[in-house]
Design an enzyme around this catalytic site. Structure first.
Site, mmCIF file in Angstrom:
data_model
loop_
_atom_site.group_PDB
_atom_site.id
_atom_site.type_symbol
_atom_site.label_atom_id
_atom_site.label_comp_id
_atom_site.label_asym_id
_atom_site.label_seq_id
_atom_site.Cartn_x
_atom_site.Cartn_y
_atom_site.Cartn_z
ATOM 1 N N LYS A 1 56.065 32.212 46.298
ATOM 2 C CA LYS A 1 57.086 31.351 45.701
ATOM 3 C C LYS A 1 58.053 30.889 46.782
ATOM 4 O O LYS A 1 58.550 31.703 47.571
ATOM 5 C CB LYS A 1 57.824 32.124 44.604
ATOM 6 C CG LYS A 1 58.864 31.299 43.859
ATOM 7 C CD LYS A 1 59.501 32.126 42.743
ATOM 8 C CE LYS A 1 60.511 31.309 41.937
ATOM 9 N NZ LYS A 1 61.117 32.107 40.849
ATOM 10 N N CYS B 1 57.469 30.652 37.789
ATOM 11 C CA CYS B 1 58.690 30.647 36.971
ATOM 12 C C CYS B 1 59.526 29.383 37.182
ATOM 13 O O CYS B 1 59.167 28.299 36.758
ATOM 14 C CB CYS B 1 59.498 31.911 37.264
ATOM 15 S SG CYS B 1 60.892 32.191 36.125
ATOM 16 N N GLU C 1 53.957 36.605 35.992
ATOM 17 C CA GLU C 1 54.742 36.866 37.201
ATOM 18 C C GLU C 1 55.078 38.357 37.323
ATOM 19 O O GLU C 1 55.409 39.015 36.348
ATOM 20 C CB GLU C 1 56.034 36.041 37.141
ATOM 21 C CG GLU C 1 56.958 36.224 38.328
ATOM 22 C CD GLU C 1 58.278 35.492 38.137
ATOM 23 O OE1 GLU C 1 58.998 35.310 39.138
ATOM 24 O OE2 GLU C 1 58.597 35.108 36.994
#
Length: 506
Positions: free
Chosen positions: A325, A379, A267
């Site tokens: 995301k 994540c 990430e």
């Protein structure tokens, strides 16, 4: 009433606090699931000692405060990245997070008193309300299901039951094997009653003995995936003197050795905005030598919105697929009313301006060329089991990129990895997990780590992607059957309640 009923309230409150803390020893990295079961067996005595609903709620809150305070102690780590500015907030952050999550347990204990008049089935109502509280914790206010009861089983064969009932079902089963025997012992009832109330535990043990052996082992794969772990400390990750070093380190790891089928970076691994990263992406493609490279990168839409993204880089540095995301971390990646809060110096830890990151459009499949179709998770998104059931077609693999440098080096990274392993079991799919500081891992569909780069180590690792297993029951049904079963259990107990036995004071 129980053997604790004669204790002063403050002593029972402290006991509940300590019991919750002990229960958290079952979570990774300790993995002492026996401690969790033993602590849960004391819960009926604690709950049964209350004569008032408010008193019972306070005991439930103390139990939750001890549990979440211990389980989430790693949450102080983000405050210590810039300790001069944020360090003073660390104890308050832990207390308010643990205390806020404990409110769900307080509500469960308060509701459990509604069945006090039906002593024969009261403990089943507590199982129902506490399991429903855990459901709520995973959904309300964007949800935070971290440290669920099912996580204590991740290193045992019990975890294979996730493929059938998911994490909320396994969490409810955990309560069902511990609370009824504890209820019997708390009330000093005989051995016959203890045997009867141990029936769920016996059935649970039989399921664990039988079900894992019925699962089809994953097939060996041929696709080789390179996991790249730069090990960039969070306080140096964006520093202008160090960011180019970490970027070059990833390029070197990508270009080393033989050419894999796919390369994955963690990430936010590229320190340049995507819309300005043409030259950098060409360097990434050159290092990949024809293999697609997945990178974590930030991007701007040009309309004042910024995204935490995953990009698939192909020949010439072109972006062949992109994922933004969409389930963001509150107060980490965005702050509600962020522009207003920014005037007072309040911003998300990982955000870069104003209200921070904007959410993407939702789950989607990314195409990795001839390698596979992957369901991306950035994540925090990997802690939500329900999200993986929202795509309209089954992927070949799960792909998580993360920056666990925020989580420190104690329990946080290990708990995050455990939840990734759970998602693999629930879906019957392999997962590639690549973390900035670790733990990067190849995970097979039964949740076993087949290859890993340890925490705090820079390097790369080529690992073979295991094949998928048949679609699981949980991936087809999701959480709805378990939710309906828990609601039916709770309502069924209330219908058998005898009001003449109720001596509860509000």
């Amino acid at each position: 009433m129980t053997f604790l009923s004669g204790w002063p309230f403050w002593q029972r409150f402290v006991l509940a606090l300590a019991t919750g803390a002990v229960a958290a020893f079952g979570l990774p990295p300790m993995g002492l699931w026996v401690a969790t079961i033993a602590a849960l067996m004391l819960v009926p005595a604690i709950a049964g000692s209350a004569r008032r609903r408010v008193e019972c709620a306070l005991l439930g809150w103390a139990l939750g405060l001890g549990y979440f305070g211990h389980a989430l102690a790693w949450i102080v780590e983000p405050f210590l990245v810039d300790s001069a500015r944020h360090g003073w907030m660390a104890p308050f952050g832990l207390f308010f997070l643990a205390g806020g999550l404990a409110l769900f347990w307080a509500a469960a204990f308060w509701l459990s008193m509604l069945a006090k008049g039906q002593r024969r089935h009261q403990i089943w109502f507590l199982i129902g309300t506490l399991s429903l509280a855990e459901f709520a914790r995973g959904f309300v206010l964007t949800g935070f299901p971290w440290a669920g009861f099912a996580q204590i089983w991740v290193d045992t064969d019990v975890a294979q039951l996730l493929a059938l009932v998911g994490p909320y079902g396994l969490g409810a089963a955990t309560l069902a094997i511990a609370l009824p025997p504890g209820h019997t012992l708390a009330r000093g009832q005989g051995g016959r009653m203890l045997m009867i109330r141990s029936i769920p535990a016996v059935l649970f043990a039989l399921a664990v003995l039988v079900w894992p052996n019925l699962r089809t082992p994953p097939e060996a794969g041929e696709t080789v995936i390179r996991m790249v772990q730069p090990n960039a400390p969070q306080h140096l990750k964006w520093h202008p003197d160090h960011a180019p070093e970490f970027f070059q380190r990833q390029l070197d790891y990508t270009a080393a050795g033989s050419v894999p089928d796919l390369v994955v970076w963690p990430e936010t691994s590229v320190p340049i905005w995507l819309d300005r990263a043409g030259g950098a992406m060409e360097r990434v493609a050159q290092a990949g030598r024809g293999a697609p490279v997945v990178v974590g990168i930030q991007r701007s839409s040009g309309r004042g919105r910024i995204y935490n993204s995953m990009a698939v880089i192909g020949a010439g540095g072109t972006v062949t697929d992109l994922y933004d995301k969409w389930h963001l971390v509150p107060f980490g990646e965005y702050v509600p009313f962020g522009d207003l809060m920014a005037d007072y110096g309040i911003a998300g830890f990982a955000s870069t301006s104003g209200q921070g990151f904007s959410p993407g459009r939702g789950p989607k499949i990314v195409e990795l060329g001839a390698v596979a179709r992957a369901l991306p998770l950035i994540c925090y998104e990997a802690i939500f089991p329900q999200h993986l059931n929202r795509v309209d077609r089954r992927p070949d693999m799960l792909l998580q990129i993360t920056n666990d440098a925020w989580f420190g080096t104690q329990s946080g990274p290990y708990q995050h990895l455990a939840q990734a392993r759970m998602r693999a079991i629930e879906q019957g799919l392999p997962m590639v997990r690549v973390a900035n500081t670790g733990i990067s891992a190849m995970i097979d569909p039964m949740g076993e780590v087949t290859a890993e780069i340890p925490l705090g180590q820079a390097g790369y690792l080529d690992a073979t992607l295991p094949g998928p297993m048949p679609e699981t029951l949980y991936s087809r049904t999701g959480d709805l059957p378990i939710l309906l079963a828990l609601l039916a259990l709770s309502l069924g107990v209330l219908r058998t309640r005898d009001p003449t036995e109720d001596n509860i004071v509000n």
